[in-house]
Write a protein that holds these residues in place. Structure first.
Motif, PDB file in Angstrom:
ATOM      1  N   ASN A  42       1.203  19.729  18.757  1.00 44.81           N
ATOM      2  CA  ASN A  42       0.776  19.543  20.154  1.00 44.81           C
ATOM      3  C   ASN A  42       0.961  20.779  21.028  1.00 44.81           C
ATOM      4  OD1 ASN A  42       3.705  18.987  20.040  1.00 44.81           O
ATOM      5  ND2 ASN A  42       3.502  18.476  22.196  1.00 44.81           N
ATOM      6  N   ASP A  43       1.693  21.786  20.563  1.00 47.65           N
ATOM      7  CA  ASP A  43       1.904  22.983  21.385  1.00 47.65           C
ATOM      8  C   ASP A  43       2.008  24.200  20.471  1.00 47.65           C
ATOM      9  OD1 ASP A  43       3.873  25.039  22.797  1.00 47.65           O
ATOM     10  OD2 ASP A  43       2.960  23.822  24.359  1.00 47.65           O
ATOM     11  N   TYR A  44       1.350  25.297  20.879  1.00 50.65           N
ATOM     12  CA  TYR A  44       1.326  26.497  20.043  1.00 50.65           C
ATOM     13  C   TYR A  44       2.725  27.044  19.793  1.00 50.65           C
ATOM     14  CZ  TYR A  44       0.452  31.222  18.421  1.00 50.65           C
ATOM     15  OH  TYR A  44       0.472  32.372  17.683  1.00 50.65           O
ATOM     16  N   GLY A  45       3.607  26.901  20.775  1.00 55.48           N
ATOM     17  CA  GLY A  45       4.960  27.419  20.612  1.00 55.48           C
ATOM     18  C   GLY A  45       5.663  26.849  19.398  1.00 55.48           C
ATOM     19  N   TYR A  46       5.422  25.590  19.114  1.00 50.59           N
ATOM     20  CA  TYR A  46       6.052  24.965  17.950  1.00 50.59           C
ATOM     21  C   TYR A  46       5.460  25.494  16.640  1.00 50.59           C
ATOM     22  CZ  TYR A  46       8.034  21.665  21.275  1.00 50.59           C
ATOM     23  OH  TYR A  46       8.715  21.099  22.322  1.00 50.59           O
ATOM     24  N   VAL A  47       4.193  25.921  16.678  1.00 48.18           N
ATOM     25  CA  VAL A  47       3.548  26.457  15.474  1.00 48.18           C
ATOM     26  C   VAL A  47       4.329  27.669  14.970  1.00 48.18           C
ATOM     27  CG1 VAL A  47       1.482  27.585  14.580  1.00 48.18           C
ATOM     28  CG2 VAL A  47       1.263  25.614  16.105  1.00 48.18           C
ATOM     29  N   THR A  48       4.547  28.644  15.852  1.00 49.08           N
ATOM     30  CA  THR A  48       5.240  29.867  15.442  1.00 49.08           C
ATOM     31  C   THR A  48       6.714  29.602  15.150  1.00 49.08           C
ATOM     32  OG1 THR A  48       5.538  30.385  17.793  1.00 49.08           O
ATOM     33  CG2 THR A  48       3.670  31.396  16.681  1.00 49.08           C
ATOM     34  N   TYR A  49       7.315  28.659  15.873  1.00 46.86           N
ATOM     35  CA  TYR A  49       8.740  28.422  15.666  1.00 46.86           C
ATOM     36  C   TYR A  49       9.007  27.686  14.361  1.00 46.86           C
ATOM     37  CZ  TYR A  49      13.542  28.342  17.283  1.00 46.86           C
ATOM     38  OH  TYR A  49      14.884  28.578  17.413  1.00 46.86           O
ATOM     39  N   LEU A  50       8.125  26.773  13.979  1.00 43.83           N
ATOM     40  CA  LEU A  50       8.285  26.089  12.689  1.00 43.83           C
ATOM     41  C   LEU A  50       8.138  27.073  11.539  1.00 43.83           C
ATOM     42  CD1 LEU A  50       6.337  22.771  13.391  1.00 43.83           C
ATOM     43  CD2 LEU A  50       8.813  23.036  13.168  1.00 43.83           C
TER      44      LEU A  50
ATOM     45  N   LEU B 222     -10.983  19.077  20.469  1.00 43.97           N
ATOM     46  CA  LEU B 222      -9.873  18.189  20.130  1.00 43.97           C
ATOM     47  C   LEU B 222     -10.386  16.950  19.400  1.00 43.97           C
ATOM     48  CD1 LEU B 222      -6.868  17.404  20.354  1.00 43.97           C
ATOM     49  CD2 LEU B 222      -7.409  16.357  22.572  1.00 43.97           C
ATOM     50  N   LYS B 223     -11.484  16.407  19.879  1.00 39.77           N
ATOM     51  CA  LYS B 223     -12.070  15.223  19.229  1.00 39.77           C
ATOM     52  C   LYS B 223     -12.488  15.532  17.799  1.00 39.77           C
ATOM     53  CE  LYS B 223     -15.457  11.552  20.026  1.00 39.77           C
ATOM     54  NZ  LYS B 223     -16.512  11.049  20.947  1.00 39.77           N
ATOM     55  N   LEU B 224     -13.036  16.746  17.604  1.00 34.86           N
ATOM     56  CA  LEU B 224     -13.411  17.151  16.249  1.00 34.86           C
ATOM     57  C   LEU B 224     -12.182  17.289  15.348  1.00 34.86           C
ATOM     58  CD1 LEU B 224     -16.187  19.826  16.980  1.00 34.86           C
ATOM     59  CD2 LEU B 224     -16.501  17.552  15.940  1.00 34.86           C
ATOM     60  N   GLN B 225     -11.065  17.805  15.901  1.00 32.19           N
ATOM     61  CA  GLN B 225      -9.835  17.918  15.115  1.00 32.19           C
ATOM     62  C   GLN B 225      -9.358  16.535  14.650  1.00 32.19           C
ATOM     63  OE1 GLN B 225      -7.576  20.323  18.102  1.00 32.19           O
ATOM     64  NE2 GLN B 225      -7.062  21.651  16.374  1.00 32.19           N
ATOM     65  N   ILE B 226      -9.379  15.577  15.546  1.00 26.57           N
ATOM     66  CA  ILE B 226      -8.895  14.231  15.208  1.00 26.57           C
ATOM     67  C   ILE B 226      -9.868  13.535  14.259  1.00 26.57           C
ATOM     68  CG2 ILE B 226      -8.172  11.990  16.123  1.00 26.57           C
ATOM     69  CD1 ILE B 226      -6.364  14.401  16.811  1.00 26.57           C
TER      70      ILE B 226
ATOM     71  N   PHE C 200      -0.583  12.869  24.344  1.00 28.27           N
ATOM     72  CA  PHE C 200      -0.439  11.947  23.219  1.00 28.27           C
ATOM     73  C   PHE C 200      -1.413  10.780  23.357  1.00 28.27           C
ATOM     74  CE2 PHE C 200       1.606   8.213  21.243  1.00 28.27           C
ATOM     75  CZ  PHE C 200       1.673   8.669  19.938  1.00 28.27           C
ATOM     76  N   ASN C 201      -1.553  10.253  24.568  1.00 29.81           N
ATOM     77  CA  ASN C 201      -2.487   9.149  24.785  1.00 29.81           C
ATOM     78  C   ASN C 201      -3.932   9.586  24.584  1.00 29.81           C
ATOM     79  OD1 ASN C 201      -0.572   7.136  25.361  1.00 29.81           O
ATOM     80  ND2 ASN C 201      -0.373   7.838  27.490  1.00 29.81           N
ATOM     81  N   ILE C 202      -4.221  10.856  24.911  1.00 33.29           N
ATOM     82  CA  ILE C 202      -5.573  11.375  24.656  1.00 33.29           C
ATOM     83  C   ILE C 202      -5.856  11.397  23.162  1.00 33.29           C
ATOM     84  CG2 ILE C 202      -7.020  13.440  24.788  1.00 33.29           C
ATOM     85  CD1 ILE C 202      -5.648  14.110  27.448  1.00 33.29           C
ATOM     86  N   VAL C 203      -4.869  11.873  22.375  1.00 28.46           N
ATOM     87  CA  VAL C 203      -5.040  11.894  20.923  1.00 28.46           C
ATOM     88  C   VAL C 203      -5.266  10.478  20.392  1.00 28.46           C
ATOM     89  CG1 VAL C 203      -3.862  12.343  18.736  1.00 28.46           C
ATOM     90  CG2 VAL C 203      -3.719  14.006  20.586  1.00 28.46           C
TER      91      VAL C 203
END
Length: 539
Positions: free
Chosen positions: A432-440, A463-467, A495-498
């Motif tokens: 859900n956030d780019y910051g977590y991508v690099t930190y993981l 986003l709809k295409l990703q889901i 989260f509700n949008i997803v």
């Protein structure tokens, strides 16, 4: 105090640094500047680093130190912050040496102690930020300058130039180094003017001559020109770094003169409109009172100027020119833009501040001793030190609770990485956030490439295409959703949008939670990380 006792006490102070650092262990902060320097360190080891990729990359020396740590120990939260801890110890030792060279062993030991216990120093030994390296290099430049003064003679010009060059290196740490370079020049000029005035009045030899000033300026300019040449090679503009850094900071860190005056009141007087004293509930982990060390440092500078002690004036100029620029200077060359000031910026002048503070404490306690005797002198010195430490206590509590929260959140995110490893998941991980991508990626030690992709909340169609792509996949797709108390509201909306894009023939279910409740301590509400792994699959 003899040398043996002084060095034994220095060893005890270093032990105190290690103890306090362990007590306030946090590790890198996953959404703050830490991850930028960590990422650049990894890029340096993989040959993909570019100094012009981001304004945070312009000062590449902190990342180089982290890269060396990664090379020796592997990538981990501990190896990411180890350079900061080493730099802090080096700064404490340099503070001791500066105090010893100027005023003797008593001032040296007390200076090291004050530097080691200042909250704005010890609170950041377990972070991956550049300020500790800036303070260490600044302290080294002061020490080399004092050696040049002590030796004198024609060969001292090389030492003065070296001192200026070392001071100039601070610009390769962060652009705040420019302010320290200015302070270093002002301090040198102050020594020259003091000596010139004495010679004109009574023929006493000047404290520092014009040639020495030229040597210092030459050292400063050589490094400054090298910095500009670096950007000229990359971009064709020698001032590209300073211009774009100012533009970036003006865009992301808004401030104003009135706001900086409010910050000044917090740092020096513990007062803010949002809380009526430093005992209020909204003491910040980022902007907090500096404690009585600031007042002692002011007193030390005043005493030095009143008694015409040139070295004290030099330290006073270094200590207070930089903060004055922070509060009232500009971060941009193209327009006047106030600097967003935080307490950790004072690490840059922690060494001279501690020396001035200890000089003032000892000088004032000696004054009491002359009048009332040795017992009173000792009692007053103990009272001065105790009052200073007591002034730190609320901030210690804030930083301690903050450190617990960050370390717990690092553990939670590390648990998410462990979950991916245990399940041998090698598909696309939506985050859900780019910051977590690099930190993981960092928490995996860069040994396992996590195929993490941020969810594109900026463009709903993407986003709809990703889901929908996850729903159409023949294998499950993991979604990692994390938020803390700073990002909770927007994250729940996202989260509700997803969920709204999950079709009838698809399901999204929770498969693992990695929630850590941040410390809820006295005078502080820390981060509460909520992290959940979801699985999207066809029904």
């Amino acid at each position: 105090m003899d040398d043996r006792k002084a060095f034994l006490l220095l060893a005890a102070v270093i032990g105190l640094v290690l103890s306090l650092s362990y007590l306030m262990w946090s590790g890198p902060l996953y959404w703050f500047d830490d991850i930028n320097y960590i990422t650049y360190a990894h890029q340096m080891l993989t040959g993909t680093f570019s100094v012009v990729q981001s304004p945070y990359a312009y000062g590449f020396l902190p990342s180089a130190a982290i890269a060396l740590s990664f090379l020796l120990l592997g990538a981990s939260p501990f190896s990411a912050v180890l350079p900061n801890l080493i730099e802090c110890i080096a700064m404490v030792v340099l503070t001791f040496l500066i105090g010893r060279k100027l005023y003797g062993n008593d001032v040296a030991v007390l200076s090291a102690f004050l530097c080691a216990t200042a909250p704005f120093v010890i609170g950041y030994t377990s972070r991956a930020l550049p300020d500790m390296l800036l303070g260490t290099i600044a302290a080294l430049s002061i020490y080399v300058f004092l050696i040049a003064q002590e030796r004198g003679g024609k060969h001292s010009h090389y030492l003065y130039a070296a001192a200026g060059a070392i001071a100039g290196l601070t610009i390769f740490v962060k652009l705040l180094g420019l302010a320290f370079m200015l302070a270093f020049f002002v301090g040198t000029a102050a020594l020259y003017l003091m000596g010139k005035g004495r010679r004109m009045r009574n023929g006493v030899a000047i404290a520092i001559g014009g040639n020495e000033v030229i040597s210092v300026v030459a050292g400063l300019m050589i490094v400054f020109i090298a910095y500009d040449l670096m950007f000229f090679v990359y971009t064709g503009s020698p001032f590209y770094g300073m211009i774009t850094y100012g533009q970036n900071q003006a865009a992301i860190s808004h401030s104003s003169i009135s706001q900086n005056i409010s910050v000044l009141l917090v740092m020096f007087f513990g007062y803010s409109a949002t809380y009526t004293s430093i005992f209020g509930e909204d003491v910040s982990w980022n902007i907090f009172p500096l404690g009585l060390i600031a007042f002692w440092a002011v007193a030390g500078g005043v005493i030095a100027m009143a008694s015409r002690k040139k070295e004290g004036v030099f330290l006073a100029a270094l200590t207070w020119v930089l903060p004055l620029y922070l509060f009232f200077g500009t971060v941009s060359l193209s327009s006047y833009t106030s600097i967003f000031v935080t307490s950790r910026y004072f690490i840059a002048v922690a060494a001279p501040m501690a020396v001035l503070a200890s000089y003032a404490m000892l000088d004032m306690s000696r004054a009491f001793g002359v009048v009332f005797g040795e017992t009173v002198r000792t009692a007053m010195l103990a009272a001065f030190i105790a009052a200073t430490i007591i002034s730190y206590m609320v901030v210690y509590i804030v930083l301690y609770n903050y450190s617990i929260a960050v370390s717990e959140n690092n553990y939670a995110l590390g648990s998410a990485v462990a979950y991916l490893n245990d399940t041998h998941y090698d598909g696309q991980l939506l985050v859900n956030d780019y910051g977590y991508v690099t930190y993981l990626d960092f928490l995996s030690g860069y040994r396992r490439q996590i195929n993490a992709v941020p969810l594109n909340f900026s463009h709903m169609n993407d986003l709809k295409l990703q889901i929908s792509g996850a729903c159409d996949s023949t294998s499950p797709t993991y979604v990692f959703f994390a938020f803390d108390n700073y990002t909770e509201t927007q994250s729940l909306i996202n989260f509700n949008i997803v969920k709204s894009f999950i079709t009838a023939d698809c399901m999204m279910k929770s498969v693992a939670s990695f929630n850590e409740q941040g410390a809820q301590g006295y005078a502080f509400n820390a981060f509460d990380l909520n992290a959940t792994m979801y699985e999207i699959n066809r029904t």
